[in-house]
Design an enzyme around this catalytic site. Sequence first.
Site, PDB file in Angstrom:
ATOM      1  N   HIS A  82       8.612 -22.854  16.911  1.00 54.24           N
ATOM      2  CA  HIS A  82       8.403 -23.839  15.851  1.00 54.24           C
ATOM      3  C   HIS A  82       8.330 -23.108  14.533  1.00 54.24           C
ATOM      4  O   HIS A  82       7.650 -22.095  14.403  1.00 54.24           O
ATOM      5  CB  HIS A  82       7.100 -24.612  16.077  1.00 54.24           C
ATOM      6  CG  HIS A  82       6.785 -25.569  14.968  1.00 54.24           C
ATOM      7  ND1 HIS A  82       7.398 -26.804  14.865  1.00 54.24           N
ATOM      8  CD2 HIS A  82       5.968 -25.459  13.898  1.00 54.24           C
ATOM      9  CE1 HIS A  82       6.952 -27.406  13.785  1.00 54.24           C
ATOM     10  NE2 HIS A  82       6.080 -26.614  13.166  1.00 54.24           N
ATOM     11  N   ASP A 161      -0.775 -38.314  16.436  1.00 53.55           N
ATOM     12  CA  ASP A 161      -0.466 -37.472  15.265  1.00 53.55           C
ATOM     13  C   ASP A 161       0.270 -38.290  14.200  1.00 53.55           C
ATOM     14  O   ASP A 161      -0.026 -38.194  13.011  1.00 53.55           O
ATOM     15  CB  ASP A 161       0.376 -36.264  15.671  1.00 53.55           C
ATOM     16  CG  ASP A 161       0.857 -35.522  14.434  1.00 53.55           C
ATOM     17  OD1 ASP A 161      -0.005 -35.090  13.646  1.00 53.55           O
ATOM     18  OD2 ASP A 161       2.073 -35.421  14.224  1.00 53.55           O
ATOM     19  N   ARG A 168      -3.701 -39.316   6.741  1.00 52.69           N
ATOM     20  CA  ARG A 168      -4.031 -38.092   5.981  1.00 52.69           C
ATOM     21  C   ARG A 168      -3.237 -38.038   4.684  1.00 52.69           C
ATOM     22  O   ARG A 168      -3.737 -37.606   3.640  1.00 52.69           O
ATOM     23  CB  ARG A 168      -3.722 -36.845   6.829  1.00 52.69           C
ATOM     24  CG  ARG A 168      -4.715 -36.616   7.949  1.00 52.69           C
ATOM     25  CD  ARG A 168      -4.206 -35.576   8.937  1.00 52.69           C
ATOM     26  NE  ARG A 168      -3.912 -34.309   8.299  1.00 52.69           N
ATOM     27  CZ  ARG A 168      -2.971 -33.450   8.714  1.00 52.69           C
ATOM     28  NH1 ARG A 168      -2.239 -33.722   9.777  1.00 52.69           N
ATOM     29  NH2 ARG A 168      -2.774 -32.324   8.083  1.00 52.69           N
ATOM     30  N   SER A 183      -2.057 -31.091  14.422  1.00 51.73           N
ATOM     31  CA  SER A 183      -0.886 -31.944  14.251  1.00 51.73           C
ATOM     32  C   SER A 183       0.364 -31.253  14.810  1.00 51.73           C
ATOM     33  O   SER A 183       1.109 -31.823  15.623  1.00 51.73           O
ATOM     34  CB  SER A 183      -0.718 -32.251  12.749  1.00 51.73           C
ATOM     35  OG  SER A 183       0.549 -32.760  12.465  1.00 51.73           O
ATOM     36  N   LYS A 187       2.310 -31.842  19.149  1.00 53.87           N
ATOM     37  CA  LYS A 187       3.709 -32.145  19.488  1.00 53.87           C
ATOM     38  C   LYS A 187       4.292 -31.046  20.373  1.00 53.87           C
ATOM     39  O   LYS A 187       5.075 -31.302  21.276  1.00 53.87           O
ATOM     40  CB  LYS A 187       4.519 -32.305  18.199  1.00 53.87           C
ATOM     41  CG  LYS A 187       4.120 -33.585  17.429  1.00 53.87           C
ATOM     42  CD  LYS A 187       4.664 -33.653  16.022  1.00 53.87           C
ATOM     43  CE  LYS A 187       3.874 -32.824  15.054  1.00 53.87           C
ATOM     44  NZ  LYS A 187       4.026 -33.126  13.634  1.00 53.87           N
TER      45      LYS A 187
END
Length: 440
Positions: A82, A161, A168, A183, A187
Amino acid sequence: MRMFDIIAKKRDGGVLERAELEFAITGFVNGSVPDYQMSALLMAIYLNGMTAEETAQLTDIMAHSGDMVDLSSISGIKADKHSTGGVGDKTTLVIAPIVAACGVKIAKMSGRGLGHTGGTVDKMESVPGTQTAVDRERFFEQVNEIGISVIGQSGNLAPADKKMYALRDVTATIDCVPLIASSIMSKKLAAGSDCILLDVKTGNGAFMKTLEDSIKLAKAMVSIGWHNGRKVAALITDMDTPLGYNIGNSLEVMESVQVLKGEGPADLTEVCYQLATNMLYLAGKGTMQECRAMAEQAVSSGAAFEKLKQMFAAQGGNIAVLDDFDQFQKAKFSQQIIADQAGYLVRMNTEMVGNASVLLGAGRATKEDSIDFAAGIVLHKKTGDKVEVGDCLATLYADHEEKFAAAKELFCKALTFADAPAEQPPLIMARVTKDGVEIL
Ligand code: URA
């Protein structure tokens, strides 16, 4: 249990129990906890933080709020990566085939471009015919057959999320390490891989602007992963300048192919090797040195490029474009930006450069916009380079000539020149593992 008491406990600096976090998150997702109470809890977390255990439990609950992708029907170790997002960040298209060519399975879900940063799914779709919306069964089949598939996010991954992020975003609670880390990692946990390598981009084109903040975020994410039974490490890499020279979807696919052929720019090549090495290491393929050698061998033998072609072919892409870039659809217009002053290019505002490529059509201003795959920027000079009057700084590409003026103005505003060179940050700044932080 009452949401009031949970909010008050966190407001007063307490540590929430798993049952309390479950009550808040599941209640928020099913509608029994209203936005105003969740907003208050998020602000209390923002102000008082969370322990590592609390953050790990919050993330696990968020991940389990929707589908947990079960990759057990795919044999062997599955690895994911990621990136927190950057300009010219095409590393997935290089690393995923390298790692798959070394025998580690890649069953990866990627995102689309967001703001000034690009997304892997958009880049893949610039190869004509490529399908990124693939059903689960076919996705698993492809990974079992050829060891790699990269598709768009599908199903109902971490709906908590999505709902929390939206709140948020309007309650000034985005910028909070435990909330960002949970968050992102919710995922990743839901996506199912055994090993996860995080690329935390740092600098003026990144979400995290300083090394200190990036290390905090990386530590929180690595800790979440290990608490939840995944092998996770992070590299902190530079985003004070775009990665490589090409920005824009098909332009970035071409540059990825160049790296896989051993002909890519030095910065992008090195970042990709370091990321691939760390993924292979997490997957248990050997020592760091052995993993680096394995990654280099996958490129020099042509195996990694072959893997990329197999992946695109399996997803319906016309792989002729990967061997012959002239077959990519070309932008109708191009314009060069010529230097009118001499000096050293000491700073690029990378976010502005990314936004200039969005103005050319390479990204979306709104979620509904379509992308012009051929649009973008090819840099000819980067931070640290010496520039003479008359040098070409960059070439802009677009399908509509009227897009050039605003993009050119923004691009030029992004550049700072000086009489002497300035020190540049290292490409890879730190490595964060469960054992600690290594400054590189
Ligand atoms: N990216 C995410 O997915 N979540 C955040 O909170 C911030 C960046």
